[in-house]
Write an enzyme that holds these catalytic residues in place. Structure first.
Site, PDB file in Angstrom:
ATOM      1  N   PRO A 636       0.811  -1.229   0.000  1.00 39.28           N
ATOM      2  CA  PRO A 636       0.000   0.000   0.000  1.00 39.28           C
ATOM      3  C   PRO A 636       0.839   1.273   0.000  1.00 39.28           C
ATOM      4  O   PRO A 636       0.453   2.261  -0.611  1.00 39.28           O
ATOM      5  CB  PRO A 636      -0.803  -0.101   1.305  1.00 39.28           C
ATOM      6  CG  PRO A 636      -0.638  -1.468   1.806  1.00 39.28           C
ATOM      7  CD  PRO A 636       0.530  -2.116   1.129  1.00 39.28           C
ATOM      8  N   LYS A 705      -3.538  -5.782 -10.560  1.00 36.26           N
ATOM      9  CA  LYS A 705      -3.636  -4.874 -11.702  1.00 36.26           C
ATOM     10  C   LYS A 705      -2.566  -3.798 -11.535  1.00 36.26           C
ATOM     11  O   LYS A 705      -2.150  -3.507 -10.416  1.00 36.26           O
ATOM     12  CB  LYS A 705      -5.010  -4.206 -11.745  1.00 36.26           C
ATOM     13  CG  LYS A 705      -6.187  -5.175 -11.934  1.00 36.26           C
ATOM     14  CD  LYS A 705      -7.503  -4.400 -11.873  1.00 36.26           C
ATOM     15  CE  LYS A 705      -8.696  -5.331 -12.073  1.00 36.26           C
ATOM     16  NZ  LYS A 705      -9.986  -4.585 -11.932  1.00 36.26           N
ATOM     17  N   GLU A 709      -0.129   4.188 -13.980  1.00 37.84           N
ATOM     18  CA  GLU A 709      -0.571   5.231 -14.914  1.00 37.84           C
ATOM     19  C   GLU A 709      -1.946   5.792 -14.619  1.00 37.84           C
ATOM     20  O   GLU A 709      -2.289   6.894 -15.021  1.00 37.84           O
ATOM     21  CB  GLU A 709      -0.506   4.660 -16.340  1.00 37.84           C
ATOM     22  CG  GLU A 709       0.913   4.181 -16.605  1.00 37.84           C
ATOM     23  CD  GLU A 709       1.119   3.494 -17.935  1.00 37.84           C
ATOM     24  OE1 GLU A 709       1.272   4.205 -18.919  1.00 37.84           O
ATOM     25  OE2 GLU A 709       1.160   2.251 -17.973  1.00 37.84           O
TER      26      GLU A 709
END
Lengths: 743, 350
Positions: A636, A705, A709
């Site tokens: 995280p 995932k 970007e």
């Protein structure tokens, strides 16, 4: 905030960077920090004109300068085995390697001066005093014949849509049409493109920053006509890449050629102003959005047309239309692209290529439609929430966008937003505006491999030619490896950033962690399987006969799945088998069947607050809240850092970044970090990224995932919408600079 | 870069003696070294004055004037509490310039002598009359959003980028010079030259002359209670001004006594607006009066290219600076110096 993303002993933990101490103490060596014995310095001379040819270089003057060893020009540049203009795959972008005297864009390399010192090489380059036969360049968007390209971005279709777009507009009660322009941008990684090259016969050792070691190795093998095994590229640390180091660039290869020419190691570092030409950029775009909607906000037509420009000599087309293919439900969708040629360096992938510029136009247009419909902008987006991927109608492998909208809105306080613009002021009289936008980026995968070795001393070695350009691969791959093998992270040795290791894929397209992480995971499972084989077939092992039940690895031990009290340490298993280690390779790649069945994207929602001086037009982003869902979060802390970085790029796209082009000469007039503005700390007062839980069983075995970007998308539009909300002025020409608000 | 001789001077006299054709004085080099690395200036000799003694003091003279030594660092000056109290607009201007690291290095005289940021001056592939007299000005007709709107000529449309010099011009600062012909002093407002047909001559300094100090006259303090520097720029930190304004007022009851106004980044020199100042003298301040003064300050302005917006922006910053100055100098310099995003003193804003 509590971390709710706890998945394994290591995955999900907010670990600090494993390479952090090396970086802050200076022990980490970047490419330019390597100085092989006898090394010379090379400096490029670049073209002042944008089109024409070089007719004369004062090579004699340069060579006469004390310390200059040689000048490399088209006259004497080492012959290449393959033309740098040969495109044996779509990503082999044409290079400028002194193959002739032609000039195709400003700042194109035209010679390289090699000297004993950097200062001598620099002065030698200045003394070349080139003369040109100049032709009038054309550098403007739509300045030449506009045509439809064969494909856009990374091989996506130029046109794609669904439904009857005319019928969609015909049935719409409300229509809007607007054209948005985005400016040319240059990646400007802090670390310039660098080569430290050393030849030993036909073997090359190269220190260079690259986002794709194996792709670089393949390109170099072709150009120099040597086997890939003869090329060793070291790229342990990158000072940023953002796409400009995805494919090895002309300056990097010129350094290698210079080393070949002089027969000594050579270092070539691109100067900052030389990064505005031969190492790629994000091309300017002009996008027309036409939207049709029913009175309740339901989209009946979404037509997104992009005009962009590419170089005269190569094809890369900014794929702005992709985002409209995946994001909002509409009865009819049309996405098209057109392009014109210009005398510019070839544009290339730049952080969120296509999506970044596309998103700012789409999110601005939706806001303009919301105004026409008198709807809350968030409500309009929820009204057109895509339950399945528009156009393909595939289900999403996972999509927690609704939760992103809700958690972001809650945190930001969106429900208190007045519908009309120019309603809010702060205590100093500055206008305040709130805007939002949807973030999205595909969850792609490349193909990569890794090797895992479990050693008799109870440690493990994991190797893959992955690249860390600052995103945190050194840390997260070790976390994945540690959990995969069942060891503490400090007992796992990770090797990356070296082309002799198994192909780790590309650190780009938000695929790096998904690909190399999957490969690492697969390799660890393979190594454990080999270890299990040794144990379950060994009568002396407490695991003997556990073959059917299977084993689990934890804390450096294998245990029976059905009886954890029966376990044995990795070291004991290997010792009894008389082995130093077991090893296995693993592959990470998208599963073709799942990828055919499911649409795979990360999503998010970004909320922005801006303040605008009512008289002076000066704009400041005062608050950004992003909520993102991107599958399993490996770390995280680092993921948040990626989101922050992306969001700051969004601020940059919306308000700051643009190459100032002199259209007469084709030269970029602000090629330095004092004048090419990106946000500094004072421009980004408050950033928040919420990690929204999302479980994805299809995207890859780890459910990861990419996150590199997506932060730009949504953010730039949210800021543009907030500027409108503050001022009532809709600026469609990005970046939004204060002169556009003076009115 | 080009090889050069390096001479370290121990005194002003040594420095002046070491100077000669093709020489340049070097203090911190925050501007000069960049120019040398870019090949924009190519000195034969650097005369390093950074160790010359006696140039690094801020002293109050018997007549009440303040003398700032040429080598006083921008940060040192801005953070000198006594100085900032007396000349708050100067301190605010200093703190709005460059970055903390640059301010720690950059010197008083170096700031006064910094070169233009015209992109065509920096781009050695472009024609520039400053770099190469007679070559032409390629900025004309080019990318000119940030160029001059006052005092420009067809030979040069560049601007002077200093923040520091703007309040100095407003406060009648004096530049003290020492050179081969001895000592002299020039008002800062007359120190920088407009381009005319000799844009290569940027200041009144004769060859070999060295700035040894900048002096603020005794009466410059009287504006302390009502003075501001404001800067419009395209990001919140580390950006040159698009336009800026320094304003000082004395208030006499409900009337303005004297007014001082100078504009930055609009011309090749800090632009003193004397007509606007006389319009304000002995008047009751009002938005209409400030607008009139701003119009007067920009009366002669014409775009030199694609920069008409700067004229309007300059007008507005004059009005804003006057409004804020009237409301009173903030008790302490805001966290975002010279920025419209700094909290304004109460009553200064609608």
């Amino acid at each position: 905030m509590t971390e709710r993303m706890r998945h394994g002993a290591s995955i999900g933990q907010p670990l600090t960077r494993r390479d952090g101490p090396a970086k802050v103490t200076g022990a980490a060596r970047y490419s330019a920090d390597f100085h092989p014995g006898g090394m010379l310095h090379a400096v490029m001379a670049v073209s002042a004109i944008a089109r024409g040819r070089v007719t004369h270089l004062d090579v004699a003057a340069a060579k006469a300068h004390p310390g200059v060893v040689d000048v490399m020009s088209p006259e004497n540049a080492p012959a290449l085995a393959k033309s740098p203009d040969e495109k044996d795959n779509p990503f082999a972008f044409r290079l400028d390697l002194l193959q002739n005297g032609n000039v195709r864009y400003a700042n194109q390399p035209i010679a390289v001066v090699i000297a004993e010192t950097l200062e001598a090489a620099t002065e030698g380059a200045a003394l070349l005093n080139p003369r040109y036969e100049a032709e009038t360049p054309s550098v403007e968007l739509g300045g030449e014949t506009i045509f439809t390209p064969d494909s856009v971005g990374a091989g996506s279709p130029t046109q794609e849509g669904s439904g009857d777009i005319e019928a969609g507009f015909a049935s719409a009660g409300t229509r809007m049409e607007a054209t948005y322009e985005t400016a040319a941008q240059y990646h400007n990684a802090l670390e310039p493109h660098t080569s430290v090259a050393q030849w030993d016969g036909d073997r090359l050792t190269l220190h260079t920053p690259t986002q794709a070691l194996w792709i670089a190795k393949g390109r170099l093998a072709g150009l120099f006509g040597i086997p890939q095994e003869n090329i060793h590229i070291v790229s342990h640390y990158l000072g940023g890449g953002f796409g400009s180091k995805g494919f090895i660039s002309s300056p990097q290869i010129l350094g290698i050629m210079a080393a070949k020419l002089v027969g000594r190691p050579v270092k070539l570092v691109t100067r900052r102003e030389q990064m505005f030409g031969s190492v790629g950029h994000r091309a300017a775009t002009r996008q027309t959005l036409k939207l049709g909607a029913k009175a309740d906000g339901t989209l009946t037509a979404l037509d997104h047309h992009t005009l962009t420009l590419t170089s005269r000599h190569d094809d890369f087309v900014e794929a702005c239309g992709l985002i409209a293919r995946h994001l909002y439900a509409s009865e009819a969708i049309a996405t098209t692209h057109a392009v014109s040629r210009a005398d510019i360096g070839t544009p290339i992938f730049m952080r969120a290529p296509g999506e970044a510029s596309g998103s700012v136009a789409v999110e601005s247009a939706l806001d303009e439609l919301a105004l026409q419909l008198d709807m809350d902008p968030l409500e309009l987006r929820l009204k057109n929430y895509a339950e399945v991927e528009p156009i393909t109608h595939r289900p999403f492998s996972s999509k927690a966008l609704r939760e992103c909208y809700a958690q972001g809105a809650e945190r930001f306080g969106w429900s208190k937003r007045p519908r009309q613009p120019r309603q809010m002021r702060d205590e100093n009289g500055l206008r305040v505006g709130w805007g939002m936008g949807t973030a999205t980026y595909p969850a792609g995968m490349m193909q990569g491999e890794a090797r895992a070795t479990i050693r008799a001393d109870g440690t493990a070695l994991v190797e893959t030619a992955a690249q860390d350009m600052g995103q945190g691969a050194w840390t997260v791959l070790a976390q994945i490896a540690a959990d995969g093998i069942g060891l503490d992270g400090d007992r796992v040795e990770l090797r990356i950033g070296d082309s002799d290791l198994p192909n780790g894929g590309l650190a780009g397209g938000s695929t790096g962690t998904a690909t190399s992480g999957s490969a690492v995971h697969a390799a660890t499972q393979g190594a454990l399987a080999a270890l299990e084989d040794l144990a379950v077939n060994d009568r002396a092992s407490p695991l003997y006969g556990a073959g059917n039940a299977g084993t689990v690895a934890e804390g450096g031990r294998l245990a029976r799945r059905d009886d954890p009290t029966r376990s044995e340490s990795f070291s004991d298993i290997l010792a009894r088998a008389g082995k130093d280690s077991v090893e296995a390779k693993g592959t990470g790649a998208g599963d073709p069947a799942s990828r055919k069945t499911y649409a795979m994207h990360a999503h998010g929602a970004v909320y922005a607050e801006v303040k605008v001086d009512p008289d002076l037009g000066q704009i400041r982003v005062t608050r950004l809240v992003g909520a993102f869902a991107a599958g399993r979060i490996v770390n995280p802390r680092l993921v948040r850092s990626q989101y922050y970085g992306g969001m700051i790029w969004g601020v940059s796209l919306a308000l700051h970044e643009h190459a100032v082009l002199d259209t007469r000469s084709g030269r970029v007039m602000n090629p330095n970090l004092a004048e090419y503005h990106v946000p500094v700390n004072a421009d980004v007062p408050s950033l928040e990224a919420i990690l929204v839980e999302e479980h994805d069983p299809h995207v890859n075995p780890l459910g990861i995932k990419g996150v590199g970007e997506i932060g730009i998308t949504g953010t730039a539009g949210a800021i543009a919408n907030a500027v409108w909300h503050a001022t009532g002025t809709r600026v469609r020409d990005f970046p939004i600079t204060l002169d556009k608000l003076l009115g | 870069m080009k090889n050069f001789d390096y001479v370290r001077a121990g005194s002003v006299a040594e420095a002046v003696a070491a100077h000669g054709a093709g020489a340049a004085y070097l203090a911190s080099g925050t501007n000069l070294l960049d120019l040398m690395k870019g090949g924009i200036t190519r000195p034969e000799r650097l005369v390093d004055i950074s160790r010359v003694s006696g140039l690094d003091a801020v002293e109050t003279l018997p007549d009440g004037a303040v003398r700032i030594g040429a080598l006083v660092r921008n940060a040192t000056l801005a953070h000198d509490p006594a100085f900032a109290k007396s000349y708050p607009a100067v301190a605010e201007a200093l703190l709005s310039g460059a970055s903390a690291q640059l301010r720690n290095a950059a010197t008083t005289a170096g700031n006064v002598l910094q070169r233009t940021r015209c992109q065509y001056f920096y781009d050695t592939a472009s024609a520039c009359n400053k770099r190469d007299p007679g070559a032409g000005c390629e900025a004309l007709g080019g990318a000119t959003r940030t160029h001059a709107v006052l005092g420009w000529s067809e030979h040069c449309i560049a601007t002077h980028p200093s923040d520091f010099c703007v309040p100095l011009a407003a406060l009648d600062a004096i530049v003290e010079i020492e050179g081969p012909a001895g000592r002299r002093a020039i008002p800062l407002a007359d120190f920088h030259r407009l381009p005319g047909d000799t844009p290569e001559r940027e200041t009144e300094l004769a060859p070999g002359e060295l700035i040894v100090a900048v002096r603020l006259p005794p009466d410059a303090k009287k504006f302390a209670a009502h003075s501001r520097y404001l800067k419009v720029r395209e990001r919140t930190s580390y950006a040159f001004a698009l336009v800026s304004a320094a304003v000082g007022l004395t208030l006499d009851g409900d009337r303005i006594g004297q007014a001082r106004i100078a504009l930055g980044s609009v011309a090749l020199k800090p632009w003193r607006a004397r007509e606007a100042e006389s319009l304000l003298a002995d008047q009751v301040p009002s938005p209409a009066l400030f607008a009139k003064a701003a119009d007067a300050a920009l009366a002669g302005a014409t775009p030199s290219g694609d920069n008409a917006a700067k004229i309007e922006l300059a007008r507005r910053i004059v009005v804003r600076a006057l409004t804020l100055a009237q409301a009173g100098t903030p008790a302490r310099i805001p966290a975002l110096p010279a920025s419209p995003f700094a909290a304004a003193p109460s009553g200064a804003r609608p």
